[in-house]
Structure formats: structure tokens, C-alpha cells
Design a protein around this motif. Structure first.
Motif: not given
Length: 366
Positions: A319-326
Motif C-alpha cells: 500500500i505504501r508503494k501505491i501511495l507514493k504515486v496516487v
């Protein structure tokens, strides 16, 4: 403006299908549900199975649930009903499973070609007309058991169906897909009339131009999807993953990732793209930096192609990886694809890890 289903930040859901309870043995085998359910024991078993899988999703803590697609028979690829449910209920397709068109004359037969061969093809021998698909009926059954919002999966969609077809009536995938679009549009409008607020069209046809090597195909595919959802007053998501036959992706056949495909569909009037990332450990997630501000994503953070159960910490890291871009307010959290191929205990534990992983990240960003 994006349609809201829940006020929860980073809401959790799953793509669609769920493992059948072991005692649920009945199969539709092409029948109209209104015919099959004349058998009292079948109707009772179906309703009990649907109630059970919705309860398991709610027990896990999902914010939005599905009916688990208990109308899927145990067909080829485990999830073969993804296509065959529609072929059997849209007039114009023959009943028999044929060899898959892409396998005929194949120079070599790797794993993915063998999976397509197992999946099979179908003959389109006449004009397509709407038959007893009955997704509105199935939604009404699910709605009786759910206390959380329900997401209704609709598919396989027109382009996906055309992908596996021998063309005896229509000349090609484009012509067949446009003929199918009004059928799907009518079905979706009936689902909304029955009370549904959230519809997810399932169509892996987004990948088709990678097979045809024709960039012009993106335009007509987008036009087909637009016709399917035209005038459908609901939150609309579009799911296309990397395939899930017997729990396997078709990665060797999909020669480029979402970065090559998604931008061709950003202009469509949909709310959300439903995408497959966990199996690839979030590879290519940076492609979502180009996501328009009027679009959401529903991202797979559970790998459903393995029985290994993620820890909440595994899920949280994805999830943290997603929140870096969206931004979080435009992210739903989900499974990579349907969970039908998994053991039921594994599916339950994976969903619990999804919910717990989401809680970790919500706490971090609150």
C-alpha cells in the motif's frame, strides 16, 4: 466528480469471485437461473452459499463486498465461467467448447498457450441477442444478505468474449464487440434499476492491441466500453488483470504492462481502474503517476495466484508503494483477481490480512 461508495479512506474490497463452500455442488451447466432454481434444493443452496461468502467478507472487515460469483460453475481454468456464463446465455454462440483460435497453427506450445487451449474457444454462428443473463436477479439475492455496499461484477465483457471466438457471422472481434455492447448496456441498466450503486465491468480486451500490434485497436475498444456504460447511473470500475486460469497469469503473452495500455483509456467516463500488481510485487506502479485526477484505482495488494498468506505488514508495504504515486483518497485496496482458485480458508485469511494491512497504513496517514 467521483462517485463515493464509502467514507472510509483506503476502502477494502475484492475483485469478484470467491471459493465455493465445499457443500455447494450444484452446477448451472448453461441453464437460465430461473429454470435451475425451480429445483428447490438448488435455489436454497445458491442462496445459502451467497449468504455464506458475503458473511465471510464482512467478518474479515471488507468495506465493499461482492456476491462471490456463486453462479460460476466449476469450468475450465477454475474460473472458466468468467466467459462461458456469457457465451451460454447470449444467443449467437454455439454451445460447444472448441480449440482456442490462437492455438491453431501455433509454432510452439508454452505454458500460456496450453492454458488458452484448455480454456477453449467458441463459434459465433449467428447474430448476438440478449438471453437470460439475469445479473439483476443475482444482485437482488446478494442484497438480501449484505450489510455493506455491494460491488456487482459484469463480465466477461464484449472484447474479452470476442478474443476467444471463431467468426462465422461477424467478420472480426471489432464487429462482434460492437454488437455485444448494447446487451451489456441493457444488463447494467437493469442492475442499477434493481438498486446497485457500484458496477465493475470485467474485460481483459484492453490487452488485445498487444496481440494484434495495431494501435488503432485501442480506439474502438474504448468506444465499445463507452457504449457498454453509456447512461448507466452508478459508480463504474473497469477490471483487467493478467489472467487467472488455474491460478496462473498469462504474463508471457502480455508483452507490455499497464504503462503501455492505460493512457489509451484515461478519457473514458469511468471512475476507477481495477489493476493487478501484488503478483508482480508492485512492478510498474510508477505508471500511475500519469493517472488523471478524475480517476481512481482499485489496486491488487493480495496475490491470489499463490496460497501463501500475506502478513498485514506485507500488505501495508504494498500500500505504501501505491501511495507514493496516487493520493490515498483515490485508492481502493483489493485482490489481484478473483479468489475462486484458492482454498476457502486461504481466501478468508488473505482478506483478513488485507483489512489489517489497510488499518496499519490508515493509522500512519491519519
Amino acid at each position: 466528480m467521483l462517485t463515493k461508495i464509502t467514507d472510509t479512506i483506503l476502502p477494502t474490497t475484492m475483485v469478484g469471485s470467491y471459493p465455493r463452500p465445499g457443500w455447494y455442488k450444484q452446477q448451472l451447466l448453461g441453464r437460465d437461473i430461473r429454470v435451475a432454481f425451480k429445483e428447490v434444493s438448488y435455489e436454497e443452496a445458491y442462496q445459502d452459499a451467497t449468504r455464506t461468502v458475503i458473511q465471510e467478507q464482512e467478518d474479515a472487515g471488507l468495506d465493499t463486498v461482492t456476491d462471490g460469483q456463486m453462479w460460476y460453475d466449476d469450468y475450465v481454468g477454475v474460473i472458466g465461467s468468467f466467459c462461458w456464463y456469457m457465451y451460454e446465455r447470449i444467443h449467437g454462440f454455439d454451445e460447444a467448447k472448441e480449440e482456442h483460435p490462437s492455438v491453431v497453427g501455433a509454432a510452439s506450445r508454452n505454458k500460456d498457450v496450453e492454458l488458452l487451449s484448455d480454456w477453449g474457444g467458441v463459434v459465433n454462428s449467428g447474430p448476438v441477442t440478449r438471453g437470460p443473463i439475469r445479473l439483476a436477479d443475482l444482485y437482488k439475492i446478494a442484497a438480501k444478505s449484505a450489510t455493506k455496499p455491494i460491488k456487482v461484477s459484469v463480465g466477461a465483457g464484449p472484447v474479452n468474449l470476442a478474443w476467444h471466438t471463431y467468426f462465422q457471422h461477424y467478420k472480426d472481434a471489432r464487429e462482434l464487440s460492437f454488437a455485444l455492447a448494447p446487451i451489456f448496456n441493457a444488463e447494467m441498466k437493469d442492475i442499477v434499476a434493481a438498486g446497485a450503486k457500484f458496477i465493475q465491468i470485467e474485460d481483459l480486451g484492453a490487452w488485445l492491441p498487444l496481440f494484434t500490434n495495431n494501435q488503432e485497436d485501442y480506439k474502438w475498444i474504448a468506444d465499445v466500453i463507452a457504449q457498454c456504460i453509456d447512461g448507466v447511473n452508478a459508480k463504474i470500475a473497469w477490471h483487467f488483470c493478467y489472467g487467472n486460469a488455474w491460478g496462473n497469469s498469462l504474463a508471457s503473452l502480455i508483452t507490455a504492462g499497464y504503462s503501455a495500455v492505460l493512457p489509451h483509456f484515461y478519457h473514458l467516463p469511468i471512475d476507477q481502474f481495477v489493476l493487478d500488481f501484488a503478483n508482480r510485487e508492485m512492478a510498474d506502479i510508477d505508471c500511475l503517476k500519469s493517472l488523471p485526477k478524475d480517476k481512481e484505482v482499485q489496486i491488487g495488494v493480495l496475490d491470489i495466484r499463490t496460497s501463501i498468506i500475506e502478513t498485514p505488514e506485507n500488505v501495508a508495504e504494498r500500500i505504501r508503494k501505491i501511495l507514493k504515486v496516487v493520493p490515498a483518497e483515490r485508492v481502493y485496496l483489493s485482490t489481484d483477481c478473483g479468489m475462486k482458485p484458492l482454498p476457502r480458508m486461504v481466501a478468508k485469511m488473505k482478506l483478513k490480512a488485507l483489512v489489517d494491512g489497510a488499518k496499519i497504513v490508515r493509522k500512519e496517514i491519519s
